[in-house]
Design an enzyme around this catalytic site. Structure first.
Site, PDB file in Angstrom:
ATOM      1  N   ARG A 148       2.381 -34.575  51.692  1.00 14.96           N
ATOM      2  CA  ARG A 148       2.321 -35.681  50.742  1.00 14.96           C
ATOM      3  C   ARG A 148       2.779 -35.206  49.359  1.00 14.96           C
ATOM      4  O   ARG A 148       2.791 -34.014  49.072  1.00 14.96           O
ATOM      5  CB  ARG A 148       0.893 -36.229  50.635  1.00 14.96           C
ATOM      6  N   LYS A 172      -6.152 -34.722  51.703  1.00  9.71           N
ATOM      7  CA  LYS A 172      -7.145 -35.649  51.178  1.00  9.71           C
ATOM      8  C   LYS A 172      -8.541 -35.072  51.375  1.00  9.71           C
ATOM      9  O   LYS A 172      -8.837 -34.464  52.393  1.00  9.71           O
ATOM     10  CB  LYS A 172      -7.018 -37.002  51.881  1.00  9.71           C
ATOM     11  N   HIS A 242       7.192 -40.461  50.344  1.00  4.53           N
ATOM     12  CA  HIS A 242       6.500 -40.926  51.550  1.00  4.53           C
ATOM     13  C   HIS A 242       7.489 -41.246  52.669  1.00  4.53           C
ATOM     14  O   HIS A 242       7.178 -41.056  53.851  1.00  4.53           O
ATOM     15  CB  HIS A 242       5.649 -42.148  51.247  1.00  4.53           C
ATOM     16  N   ARG A 245       8.166 -38.075  54.346  1.00  5.05           N
ATOM     17  CA  ARG A 245       7.045 -37.747  55.237  1.00  5.05           C
ATOM     18  C   ARG A 245       7.161 -38.539  56.549  1.00  5.05           C
ATOM     19  O   ARG A 245       6.955 -38.017  57.634  1.00  5.05           O
ATOM     20  CB  ARG A 245       5.735 -38.065  54.518  1.00  5.05           C
ATOM     21  N   HIS A 268      -3.721 -36.047  59.515  1.00  3.28           N
ATOM     22  CA  HIS A 268      -4.419 -37.308  59.753  1.00  3.28           C
ATOM     23  C   HIS A 268      -5.763 -37.053  60.425  1.00  3.28           C
ATOM     24  O   HIS A 268      -5.895 -36.154  61.252  1.00  3.28           O
ATOM     25  CB  HIS A 268      -3.582 -38.226  60.649  1.00  3.28           C
ATOM     26  N   TYR A 277       3.981 -44.167  63.178  1.00  2.53           N
ATOM     27  CA  TYR A 277       5.299 -43.535  63.191  1.00  2.53           C
ATOM     28  C   TYR A 277       6.007 -43.702  64.522  1.00  2.53           C
ATOM     29  O   TYR A 277       7.203 -43.470  64.619  1.00  2.53           O
ATOM     30  CB  TYR A 277       5.172 -42.047  62.851  1.00  2.53           C
TER      31      TYR A 277
END
Length: 297
Positions: A148, A172, A242, A245, A268, A277
């Protein structure tokens, strides 16, 4: 900042280990609602509201043209805050406990093609020029690792393990993951580090990717960099970190990577986040299907 809001901030920072960017986003959303209360319901504090006031705020946000996705994020921040207040017994019920998110139309992200990526990476980047090599490295890292934008900006020098050819990334909620690196990426990092060492005044020495003044990069700078380079070779509407990504994930899936492996590389928490995706891989799947099915001979 009120006592309860400060306590919530400390909770997210110390117990949830949220990043500074996430903390700021949560507080901004709550303060935005607080401002609405002061302007329209001056006798009510954050701790005294009912769902009807939240609903009225949502109506105003919609009327002001705020996208449903953005509204859902704001309400999610509020919902989390009230869960916390309930937990520490500052309120008796969560006014948002039965709230249902607004519907958000699903947008299919269009990744860059392999040809577009190669065209950008084969541009005439200037050898022995710090900014030129750094810019190429930023594009290379996005495409080779799928990280990211915030993760790239916050990469540290000691996150790179040249011996094992890996890169440590803090995602994150400061969740750590290790990403393998390609030889070509390591070579480019080595070239960049030679130019980086020659910078006169490095103000953030622990940060890997720096500005020419030796400072940490801004998110806006990185976005504009990607947009500018890809605008020269692509007519796609959205050209952002993004999308790179997204391109990383799509190209891996198109070339045989399994979904769970891509999930781990992207950082994730669940497969449902990664499955978006697979939509872009449908054309590739159709091609494989037509080439392989006996009835299509």
């Amino acid at each position: 900042m009120s006592t309860n809001l400060q306590a919530y901030y400390d909770y997210l920072q110390k117990e949830k280990n949220y990043s500074s960017l996430t903390l700021r986003a949560y507080l901004d959303d709550i303060k935005s609602f607080q401002t609405y209360l002061l302007d329209n319901h001056d006798k009510h504090t954050l701790e005294e509201i009912s769902y009807s006031q939240v609903r009225s705020w949502i109506v105003i946000l919609v009327e002001n043209g705020i996208a449903n996705k953005s509204i859902n994020r704001k309400i999610s921040s509020l919902k989390s805050f009230y869960k916390f207040l309930l937990k520490i017994k500052q309120i008796e019920f969560n006014p948002l406990s039965k709230h249902k998110s607004l519907k958000v139309p699903k947008k299919v992200q269009i990744p860059f093609s392999e040809k577009e990526l190669n065209s950008v990476l084969e541009m005439g980047f200037i050898e022995n020029d710090f900014e030129s090599i750094r810019n190429k490295l930023i594009i290379e890292l996005f495409y080779a690792t799928g990280i990211r934008r915030a993760e790239l900006i916050n990469l540290k020098v000691n996150h790179l393990d040249k011996y094992n050819k890996t890169l440590k990334v803090l995602g994150k909620r400061n969740k750590e993951r290790i990403i393998p690196l390609l030889d070509c990426t390591i070579d480019l990092i080595n070239r960049y580090n030679m130019e980086r060492a020659a910078l006169g005044n490095i103000q953030n020495p622990d940060v890997l990717i720096l500005s020419k003044k030796g400072k940490i990069l801004s998110e806006t700078f990185v976005y504009r960099l990607i947009n500018n380079y890809f605008s020269t070779i692509s007519e796609k509407v959205k050209k952002s970190p993004h999308v790179l990504r997204h391109t990383f994930a799509t190209h891996l899936l198109n070339n045989g990577a399994d979904l769970n492996s891509v999930k781990e590389l992207l950082g994730h928490a669940s497969l449902s986040s990664t499955q978006i995706y697979t939509h872009s891989s449908l054309s590739e799947l159709q091609k494989v299907y037509k080439d392989a099915h006996p009835r299509n001979k």
